[in-house]
Scaffold this motif. Structure first.
Motif, short mmCIF file in Angstrom:
data_model
loop_
_atom_site.label_atom_id
_atom_site.label_comp_id
_atom_site.label_asym_id
_atom_site.label_seq_id
_atom_site.Cartn_x
_atom_site.Cartn_y
_atom_site.Cartn_z
N MET B 1 33.91 39.91 41.50
CA MET B 1 33.76 38.76 40.59
C MET B 1 33.15 39.22 39.26
O MET B 1 33.65 38.89 38.18
N ALA B 2 32.13 40.09 39.33
CA ALA B 2 31.54 40.56 38.07
C ALA B 2 32.59 41.32 37.27
O ALA B 2 32.68 41.18 36.05
N GLU B 3 33.42 42.11 37.99
CA GLU B 3 34.46 42.86 37.27
C GLU B 3 35.38 41.89 36.54
O GLU B 3 35.75 42.09 35.38
N PHE B 4 35.75 40.79 37.23
CA PHE B 4 36.65 39.82 36.59
C PHE B 4 36.00 39.23 35.34
O PHE B 4 36.61 39.12 34.28
N LEU B 5 34.70 38.90 35.46
CA LEU B 5 34.03 38.28 34.31
C LEU B 5 33.98 39.25 33.13
O LEU B 5 34.20 38.88 31.98
N LEU B 6 33.72 40.53 33.43
CA LEU B 6 33.70 41.51 32.33
C LEU B 6 35.09 41.66 31.73
O LEU B 6 35.24 41.76 30.50
N ALA B 7 36.12 41.62 32.60
CA ALA B 7 37.49 41.71 32.07
C ALA B 7 37.77 40.51 31.16
O ALA B 7 38.35 40.65 30.07
N ALA B 8 37.31 39.34 31.61
CA ALA B 8 37.53 38.14 30.78
C ALA B 8 36.79 38.28 29.45
O ALA B 8 37.32 37.94 28.38
N ALA B 9 35.57 38.83 29.51
CA ALA B 9 34.81 39.01 28.25
C ALA B 9 35.56 39.96 27.34
O ALA B 9 35.67 39.72 26.11
N LEU B 10 36.14 41.03 27.91
CA LEU B 10 36.89 41.98 27.08
C LEU B 10 38.10 41.29 26.47
O LEU B 10 38.42 41.46 25.29
N PHE B 11 38.76 40.42 27.26
CA PHE B 11 39.94 39.71 26.76
C PHE B 11 39.55 38.79 25.59
O PHE B 11 40.19 38.79 24.53
N VAL B 12 38.43 38.06 25.77
CA VAL B 12 37.98 37.14 24.70
C VAL B 12 37.66 37.97 23.46
O VAL B 12 38.01 37.60 22.33
N ILE B 50 29.45 37.90 29.73
CA ILE B 50 28.70 39.14 30.01
C ILE B 50 27.41 38.80 30.74
O ILE B 50 27.02 39.44 31.72
N GLY B 51 26.73 37.75 30.28
CA GLY B 51 25.48 37.35 30.92
C GLY B 51 25.70 36.97 32.37
O GLY B 51 24.94 37.37 33.26
N ALA B 52 26.80 36.24 32.64
CA ALA B 52 27.09 35.87 34.04
C ALA B 52 27.42 37.12 34.85
O ALA B 52 26.96 37.28 35.98
N PHE D 7 37.54 28.74 41.69
CA PHE D 7 37.44 27.77 40.58
C PHE D 7 37.02 28.51 39.31
O PHE D 7 37.60 28.33 38.24
N THR D 8 36.05 29.44 39.45
CA THR D 8 35.60 30.17 38.26
C THR D 8 36.74 30.96 37.66
O THR D 8 36.98 30.90 36.44
N VAL D 9 37.48 31.67 38.52
CA VAL D 9 38.58 32.50 38.00
C VAL D 9 39.59 31.62 37.27
O VAL D 9 40.00 31.90 36.14
#
Lengths: 312, 95, 112, 96
Positions: B1-12, B50-52, D7-9
């Protein structure tokens, strides 16, 4: 993934810096700098410096950006003349050589950093108990290296005196900056009525949380200063004349309390800015509460600018 | 999940870099200010992600500060462009 | 891939170089102030990278250099504000912000 | 991957898409005001969805409230800034 994010961030920051070098128009370079300030906030978070990110966000992103944009727009008419003096290719080549040399030297130094990284973190952790605060950076700022913070508050005051000393003689003692008059029911006036109360709450919250979490008086003061400046720009309030006694007292109040507590340390704890044990947290709180209004006022007046209008 | 969030941050962040292209090309100053506004909001989004991902709470305070000061550059731009006289279009509408 | 500290350390070195080049080449004084801020932020990122490497005792980074960075940021802001105030006074007095020493003598400031 | 993570994803992906839409709009649209329109609509919605996606991961109601406040502040800032920029654009175009 974190390396990819860091690499992307570093690349983006360098692209913005390169843009600021090659941009033809000053205003375009300034907008690049505003974005650069925001990106730096992300860099500080990746470097685990959340306090520094907070300071960069409040000062680099907000205050410096607004100051530069206003200056760039006001200096637009001098733009063409100034640009004509672009140096010839020999100067540019020499400058590129020098800049490349400096970068190479720094890069070599970065690659040759000692492997067991020297750190003062263990010593700081060992002595944090004496300060009574949880946030190590507040501990360093106000206990272990309190003299730096004292000098800094005086430097901020000297910067304000420097800005004021640029006032033409006929308006000495007058009100800083132009008189902003705005249409009362316009967007800017609405924003300047809604945002400052929220900003004041956030500023005091960030100041208050600074004892144990990232935050502190500089970040809180710059947020409060920004909010007051918004009200001034919207014409809802006006900068006070700089000759007012209360204003000058409020400006020096914080540093004076800091010096007084420091001097008292000589008698009670044997050294300037030393806190008698057990009282450290109380004195740190007293210094922070005294510095907050002075810092907010000083930062706001520095941004308000050079006195331009008679006091009346 | 953290990897996904970092990927999303990179995309943004990549989207925000697209906005930077507008700063390069933007014919007018207003276009550049819009791009700066986009980079501000995108920066807040990336910061929250990133914070999340890092699980560091205080990063949200940094995003709070950025959100609070996001409009500041645009206000300075507006004041400088209209150099302070009250806007007349508002008056015209009111008559 | 490089670790975070080296990556941002090299990025900082490049920022200092870019800022220095811009500081020398750009004729407009406001551009020089911006370039000087870029050099300053490059130095700050370098110190931040060093502080990141010093992270120990449960903290992400060494608090002592990070505290100095906060002091540095505030002072850098005040120095930029003073520089801009000087520049604006120069622009108002001389109607041109040229720093070239061989510029024609500016008309004596007529009292407005 | 329990329900909250799904949901988050989903929400963060939707948010990222709107950031994409906003940026593409900023680049492709012909003149300043249409770009402004695309920009403010898209990136606010994008940020809103990102905040929505992060809500289940936050500890405690206060943290969630703070995220929503950040979104509302960004909305206020973006709305005000776009009004001001639009007015600046109209002022700078002679007789437009």
């Amino acid at each position: 993934m974190s390396e990819a994010l860091n690499a992307g961030l570093a690349l983006f920051v360098l692209a913005l810096a390169a843009w600021m070098v090659v941009a033809r128009d000053t205003f375009a370079a300034v907008v690049g700098f505003v974005a650069y300030g925001l990106l730096l906030t992300l860099v500080w978070v990746q470097l685990h410096g959340v306090d520094v990110a907070l300071t960069e966000g409040a000062i680099g992103g907000g205050l410096t950006g607004a100051m530069l944009v206003a200056a760039a727009a006001r200096l637009r008419r001098t733009e063409a003349a100034a640009r004509a003096e672009r140096p010839g290719w020999p100067t540019r080549a020499a400058a590129a050589l020098l800049a490349g040399g400096v970068t190479a030297a720094l890069a070599v130094a970065v690659l040759a950093l000692p492997v067991p990284a020297p750190s003062l973190a263990p010593e700081t952790a060992a002595n944090m108990g004496a300060t009574g605060v949880g946030n190590p950076i507040t501990g360093v700022l106000l206990a272990f290296r309190a003299v730096d913070t004292l000098l800094e508050t005086t430097v901020v005051l000297l910067a304000l005196i420097g800005v004021w000393s640029l006032a033409p003689d006929r308006v000495w003692g007058g009100r800083p900056g132009p008189r902003h008059r705005a249409d009362p029911n316009e967007t800017l006036a609405y924003l300047a009525r809604v945002l400052p109360p929220i900003g004041l709450v956030v500023g005091v919250y960030i100041f208050w949380v600074g004892a144990d979490l990232p935050g502190g008086k500089f970040q809180g003061a710059s947020i409060i200063a920004a909010m007051w400046l918004l009200a001034v720009m919207a014409g809802l309030s006006d900068a006070p004349p700089i000759s007012r006694g209360w204003l000058r007292l409020a400006l020096v109040g914080g540093p004076l309390v800091f010096i007084a507590i420091g001097a008292a340390g000589v008698a009670t704890a044997g050294a300037f800015l030393a806190y008698p044990d057990g009282l450290a947290k109380l004195l740190i709180k007293a210094i922070e509460w005294a510095l907050l209004p002075s810092l907010a006022l000083t930062l706001a007046l520095i941004l308000a600018g050079v006195p331009e209008r008679p006091a009346r | 999940m953290a990897e996904f969030l970092l990927a999303a941050a990179l995309f943004v962040l990549a989207m925000v870099a697209l906005g930077f292209v507008r700063i390069l090309r933007g014919p007018g100053d207003a276009d550049r200010m819009m791009a700066a506004q986009l980079i501000g909001t995108g920066g807040i989004g990336a910061l929250l992600l990133i914070g999340a991902a890092m699980g560091v709470g205080p990063v949200v305070d940094v995003a709070l500060t950025l959100a609070l000061l996001a409009a500041f550059a645009s206000v300075a731009f507006f004041k400088a462009v209209t150099d302070g006289q009250p806007d007349d279009t508002g008056a015209a509408e009111r008559e | 891939m490089m670790d975070t500290a080296t990556l941002f350390g090299l990025c900082a070195a490049a920022l200092v170089g870019l800022g220095l080049y811009a500081f020398i080449v750009n004729p407009q004084p406001l551009r020089k102030i911006i370039a000087f801020n870029v050099i300053g932020s490059g130095v700050f990122v370098l110190v931040g990278a060093v502080a990141y490497r010093g992270g120990a005792a449960g903290w992400g980074g060494d608090p002592v250099p990070q505290a100095l960075l906060i002091t540095g940021l505030v002072v850098a802001f005040c120095a930029s504000a003073l520089a801009i105030a000087l520049l604006q006074r120069l622009a108002r007095e001389a109607e041109s912000v040229t720093l070239a020493s061989d510029a024609p003598a500016a008309p004596p400031a007529t009292p407005e | 991957m329990n329900l909250a993570d799904l949901f988050t994803v989903a929400a963060v992906c939707a948010g990222a898409f709107f950031f994409l839409a906003g940026s593409v709009g900023l680049l492709r649209f012909p003149d300043a005001l249409t770009r402004l329109h695309a920009l403010t609509k898209a990136d606010n919605l994008g940020l809103g969805l990102v905040v929505l996606g992060l809500l289940p991961r936050v500890d405690g109601v206060l943290g969630g409230l703070k995220l929503v406040v950040i979104w509302l502040l960004a909305l206020l800032a973006s709305a005000a800034a776009s009004q001001l920029i639009a007015r600046a654009v109209k002022r700078s175009e002679p007789g437009a």
